[in-house]
Design a protein around this motif. Structure first.
Motif, PDB file in Angstrom:
ATOM      1  N   PHE A 127       3.865  -0.252   5.249  1.00 41.94           N
ATOM      2  CA  PHE A 127       2.950  -1.105   4.498  1.00 41.94           C
ATOM      3  C   PHE A 127       2.674  -0.478   3.135  1.00 41.94           C
ATOM      4  CE2 PHE A 127       2.067  -2.160   8.943  1.00 41.94           C
ATOM      5  CZ  PHE A 127       2.183  -3.545   8.894  1.00 41.94           C
ATOM      6  N   GLY A 128       2.109  -1.278   2.247  1.00 40.17           N
ATOM      7  CA  GLY A 128       1.799  -0.799   0.906  1.00 40.17           C
ATOM      8  C   GLY A 128       0.694   0.240   0.907  1.00 40.17           C
ATOM      9  N   GLU A 129       0.583   0.948  -0.201  1.00 38.15           N
ATOM     10  CA  GLU A 129      -0.387   2.045  -0.336  1.00 38.15           C
ATOM     11  C   GLU A 129      -1.804   1.586  -0.024  1.00 38.15           C
ATOM     12  OE1 GLU A 129      -1.884   5.253  -3.732  1.00 38.15           O
ATOM     13  OE2 GLU A 129      -0.422   3.692  -4.220  1.00 38.15           O
ATOM     14  N   HIS A 130      -2.138   0.350  -0.402  1.00 40.32           N
ATOM     15  CA  HIS A 130      -3.486  -0.165  -0.198  1.00 40.32           C
ATOM     16  C   HIS A 130      -3.504  -1.269   0.858  1.00 40.32           C
ATOM     17  CE1 HIS A 130      -4.761   2.213  -3.617  1.00 40.32           C
ATOM     18  NE2 HIS A 130      -3.785   1.683  -4.334  1.00 40.32           N
ATOM     19  N   GLY A 131      -2.570  -1.190   1.800  1.00 41.77           N
ATOM     20  CA  GLY A 131      -2.553  -2.147   2.893  1.00 41.77           C
ATOM     21  C   GLY A 131      -1.721  -3.386   2.635  1.00 41.77           C
ATOM     22  N   GLY A 132      -0.901  -3.363   1.600  1.00 47.61           N
ATOM     23  CA  GLY A 132      -0.059  -4.517   1.301  1.00 47.61           C
ATOM     24  C   GLY A 132       0.937  -4.798   2.415  1.00 47.61           C
ATOM     25  N   VAL A 133       1.281  -6.070   2.576  1.00 47.47           N
ATOM     26  CA  VAL A 133       2.264  -6.438   3.596  1.00 47.47           C
ATOM     27  C   VAL A 133       3.599  -5.781   3.302  1.00 47.47           C
ATOM     28  CG1 VAL A 133       3.542  -8.371   4.599  1.00 47.47           C
ATOM     29  CG2 VAL A 133       1.105  -8.612   4.120  1.00 47.47           C
ATOM     30  N   ASN A 134       3.962  -5.709   2.025  1.00 46.59           N
ATOM     31  CA  ASN A 134       5.182  -5.006   1.617  1.00 46.59           C
ATOM     32  C   ASN A 134       4.820  -3.624   1.100  1.00 46.59           C
ATOM     33  OD1 ASN A 134       6.997  -7.163   2.138  1.00 46.59           O
ATOM     34  ND2 ASN A 134       6.277  -8.154   0.267  1.00 46.59           N
ATOM     35  N   MET A 135       5.707  -2.664   1.323  1.00 43.27           N
ATOM     36  CA  MET A 135       5.428  -1.303   0.890  1.00 43.27           C
ATOM     37  C   MET A 135       5.392  -1.219  -0.630  1.00 43.27           C
ATOM     38  SD  MET A 135       8.866   0.995   1.443  1.00 43.27           S
ATOM     39  CE  MET A 135       7.935   2.465   0.951  1.00 43.27           C
ATOM     40  N   SER A 136       4.643  -0.256  -1.143  1.00 43.86           N
ATOM     41  CA  SER A 136       4.568  -0.017  -2.578  1.00 43.86           C
ATOM     42  C   SER A 136       5.867   0.612  -3.058  1.00 43.86           C
ATOM     43  CB  SER A 136       3.393   0.910  -2.899  1.00 43.86           C
ATOM     44  OG  SER A 136       2.189   0.394  -2.394  1.00 43.86           O
ATOM     45  N   ILE A 137       6.232   0.338  -4.304  1.00 44.70           N
ATOM     46  CA  ILE A 137       7.411   0.961  -4.899  1.00 44.70           C
ATOM     47  C   ILE A 137       7.006   2.313  -5.468  1.00 44.70           C
ATOM     48  CG2 ILE A 137       9.128   0.794  -6.737  1.00 44.70           C
ATOM     49  CD1 ILE A 137       9.088  -2.228  -6.345  1.00 44.70           C
ATOM     50  N   GLU A 138       7.651   3.363  -5.004  1.00 51.45           N
ATOM     51  CA  GLU A 138       7.339   4.726  -5.435  1.00 51.45           C
ATOM     52  C   GLU A 138       8.092   5.040  -6.716  1.00 51.45           C
ATOM     53  OE1 GLU A 138       5.724   7.638  -6.255  1.00 51.45           O
ATOM     54  OE2 GLU A 138       5.145   7.337  -4.142  1.00 51.45           O
ATOM     55  N   ALA A 139       7.342   5.272  -7.800  1.00 54.75           N
ATOM     56  CA  ALA A 139       7.964   5.521  -9.103  1.00 54.75           C
ATOM     57  C   ALA A 139       8.064   7.005  -9.450  1.00 54.75           C
ATOM     58  CB  ALA A 139       7.173   4.793 -10.192  1.00 54.75           C
ATOM     59  N   SER A 140       7.510   7.871  -8.626  1.00 56.30           N
ATOM     60  CA  SER A 140       7.488   9.293  -8.953  1.00 56.30           C
ATOM     61  C   SER A 140       8.819   9.970  -8.652  1.00 56.30           C
ATOM     62  CB  SER A 140       6.385  10.009  -8.154  1.00 56.30           C
ATOM     63  OG  SER A 140       5.119   9.526  -8.526  1.00 56.30           O
TER      64      SER A 140
END
Length: 216
Positions: free
Chosen positions: A17-30
């Motif tokens: 899941f996304g960083e803040h509970g999103g249905v889709n995971m967050s895209i990691e830019a680091s």
């Protein structure tokens, strides 16, 4: 061998899941990642702690977003693991250069994209539908890889994956299958292939908007 539905395999894979509970995971830019405790670092570099336990160091090794794609593709193809690369050709090159050294020989389908012409590695191109030709061109002790597409681009030639794997393995040869055009239709690893490669730009991306590769 039992039937496996690739869609079910992906649906049952680990979901991020996304960083803040999103249905889709967050895209990691680091590119690099924070280590909060000094004693953690030696354990990471020794391999005790790694991405399987959500410990990351540097995106050249693993990145959470890319790792998630790899996990889903491993589930789809029914393999132990998968690794993303910068392009389909980089995935192919990585595999072939790992399996072949100087003086090595590859038997490959004549409909493939390109062909290795470096490092004193030679390639014999064959009609992958002609099983006797394939058997004849494999030189025991010298040929290292049989390489072909499950369904070729762009001619849509369909390979007999189980029989080709049997022929190669009988002679001690590794089988690499490009499954770019048929990932939901054919599962080469379940049919005997040792390594599966993809150009993500085609079926997996669907929109022709990225260049990336997979070795599975």
């Amino acid at each position: 061998m039992h039937a496996v539905d690739p869609a079910d395999a992906m649906a049952n894979a680990r979901h991020e899941f996304g960083e803040h509970g999103g249905v889709n995971m967050s895209i990691e830019a680091s590119a690099t990642f924070t280590v909060m405790e000094p004693e953690t670092m030696p354990r990471m570099f020794s391999g005790e702690l790694g991405p399987d336990r959500d410990f990351f160091i540097y995106s050249r090794h693993f990145n959470p977003t890319v790792l998630n794609l790899s996990r889903l593709m491993a589930a789809l193809e029914g393999t132990e693991a998968a690794y993303c690369t910068s392009s389909g050709m980089s995935a192919i090159s990585s595999v072939l250069l790992q399996l072949c050294s100087s003086g090595g020989h590859i038997v490959a389908s004549r409909t493939l994209y390109g062909g290795p012409r470096a490092c004193n590695i030679t390639t014999t191109f064959v009609d992958i539908r002609d099983l006797e030709m394939v058997r004849r061109e494999i030189v025991e002790g010298r040929t290292k890889v049989l390489y072909f597409e499950a369904m070729s681009n762009p001619t849509l030639t369909v390979a007999n994956v189980p029989e080709l794997c049997r022929i190669a393995h009988d002679k001690g040869v590794m089988v690499v299958v490009d499954n770019t055009f048929a990932p939901m239709v054919v599962s080469p690893a379940r049919l005997g292939a040792d390594v599966v490669v993809h150009s993500i730009s085609k079926y997996i991306s669907g929109g022709a908007d990225i260049i990336a590769g997979l070795l599975i």
